[in-house]
Scaffold this motif. Structure first.
Motif, short mmCIF file in Angstrom:
data_model
loop_
_atom_site.label_atom_id
_atom_site.label_comp_id
_atom_site.label_asym_id
_atom_site.label_seq_id
_atom_site.Cartn_x
_atom_site.Cartn_y
_atom_site.Cartn_z
N VAL A 1 1.00 -0.78 0.21
CA VAL A 1 -0.22 0.31 0.13
C VAL A 1 1.35 1.15 -0.47
O VAL A 1 2.19 1.19 0.88
N ARG A 2 0.58 1.90 -1.21
CA ARG A 2 1.42 3.27 -1.34
C ARG A 2 0.47 4.70 -0.57
O ARG A 2 -1.08 3.89 -1.34
N GLU B 1 4.88 3.70 2.73
CA GLU B 1 3.95 2.57 2.39
C GLU B 1 4.70 1.71 3.07
O GLU B 1 4.97 1.57 4.23
N VAL B 2 3.14 0.72 3.14
CA VAL B 2 3.05 -0.63 4.27
C VAL B 2 2.91 -2.06 3.28
O VAL B 2 2.61 -1.70 2.47
N THR B 3 3.80 -2.65 3.95
CA THR B 3 3.55 -4.30 2.90
C THR B 3 2.44 -5.05 4.34
O THR B 3 3.29 -4.98 5.60
N VAL B 4 0.99 -5.82 3.94
CA VAL B 4 0.77 -6.37 5.22
C VAL B 4 0.22 -7.71 4.42
O VAL B 4 0.06 -8.20 3.57
N GLU B 5 1.27 -9.02 5.26
CA GLU B 5 -0.01 -10.14 4.66
C GLU B 5 -0.17 -10.67 6.14
O GLU B 5 -0.15 -10.62 7.35
N ALA B 6 -1.30 -11.58 5.32
CA ALA B 6 -2.39 -12.72 6.13
C ALA B 6 -0.32 -13.75 6.49
O ALA B 6 0.18 -14.29 6.11
N ASP C 1 -3.86 10.97 -7.25
CA ASP C 1 -4.15 9.18 -7.11
C ASP C 1 -4.44 8.99 -6.35
O ASP C 1 -5.36 7.70 -6.64
N GLY C 2 -4.37 9.34 -5.38
CA GLY C 2 -5.15 8.92 -3.50
C GLY C 2 -4.12 7.09 -3.27
O GLY C 2 -3.16 7.29 -3.93
N VAL C 3 -4.82 6.66 -2.53
CA VAL C 3 -4.13 5.31 -1.96
C VAL C 3 -4.06 4.79 -3.34
O VAL C 3 -4.65 4.04 -4.10
#
Length: 288
Positions: free
Chosen positions: A6-7, A31-36, A280-282
């Motif tokens: 996510v940016r 910036e974020v990375t999210v993993e289940a 552009d937003g998220v």
């Protein structure tokens, strides 16, 4: 999706006259990375807030993810934060929007109007959240306990400049300086200038100086950040439509083309940054 990147853009709110109603997304990104994961919570933070923000379920981004139904029990979260904290550049709203967007993606859903509602509920107003969510210029309001916003396209010639001090500011503290009531003449002035600000940002940048004049909040908050008001006044005297960015203490102004602030303007103690307006937003993309 099992993992997403996510940016999310920073934002400025109010634009002087549009208190709690107008916001603009800025080209400065966390910036974020999210993993289940099957279970548990693993958070690491780099950059702004590292060593200060909680690394458990109280983390704002995690709370935002959890607000979306259908997200996994276990999460692996990696944050690279660039947006300065407590400077009036929407860092909290950006974290919430990033969390909501990640939650939607992990739950297999497409962002919708409910996403704004979830994000805005964290702060009690939608200007910053809507800007980070949609990009561009946003006009936000609430009705019947629901938050709404419309996105408008800023004029193509406009850029932003922000002047960031080392000191921090608290939205809660600065809101406490606002009076419970304002004179009718000031309310009428604010309504007209806020409407003009929408026209100025989208169509007629030459009207930004009168459009960004304020009588509702900046003057009352001056005791919290006198140097910020000094910077605003110095820029406005030089012909720049400067305002306090959100709850401060950052100073914000819109500029046309390649116009630069002359060195004669005293902004001692502030770091200047020229930014694009994010349009552009998220942004969310799957990983793997």
């Amino acid at each position: 999706m099992r993992a997403v990147h996510v940016r999310v853009p920073a934002s400025t709110a109010n634009l002087g006259s549009g208190f709690d109603a107008l916001g603009i997304a800025l080209g400065l990104y966390d910036e974020v990375t999210v993993e289940a994961a099957d279970a548990g919570l693993d958070i690491k933070v780099q950059g702004e807030g590292a060593g200060q923000v909680p690394l458990d379920e109280d983390h704002l981004l995690v709370r935002a993810i959890r607000s979306v139904e259908g997200t996994p029990d276990g999460l692996i979260v990696r944050c690279r934060n660039v947006i300065p904290h407590s400077r009036g550049l929407g860092s909290s709203a950006a974290a919430v929007v990033a969390g909501v967007a990640a939650g939607y993606a992990l739950a297999g859903r497409t962002l919708d109007d409910r996403a704004l509602q979830l994000a805005a509920e964290f702060e009690g107003h939608a200007d910053n959240a809507a800007a980070s969510l949609y990009g561009g210029l946003v006009l936000a309001w609430s009705e019947d306990k629901s938050y709404r916003a419309v996105r408008l396209e800023p004029h193509a010639d406009l850029h932003a400049m922000v002047f960031i001090p080392a000191t921090e500011s608290s939205t809660k503290t600065t809101r406490g300086l606002l009076p419970a009531q304002v004179p009718h003449v000031d309310a009428a002035f604010a309504a007209g200038r806020a409407a003009l600000a929408v026209h100025a940002v989208t169509t007629a940048p030459d009207l930004l100086m009168p459009a960004t004049e304020d009588r509702l909040h900046q003057g009352y908050r001056e005791p919290a950040w006198p140097d910020t008001i000094r910077g605003v006044e110095a820029l406005r005297a030089a012909g720049f439509p400067a305002t306090v960015s959100g709850a401060g203490p950052t100073v914000f102004t819109l500029v046309s083309g390649d116009r630069e602030v002359p060195p004669t303007v005293d902004l001692t103690g502030f770091a200047a940054h020229r930014l694009e307006i994010d349009r552009d937003g998220v942004q969310v993309r799957p990983i793997g």
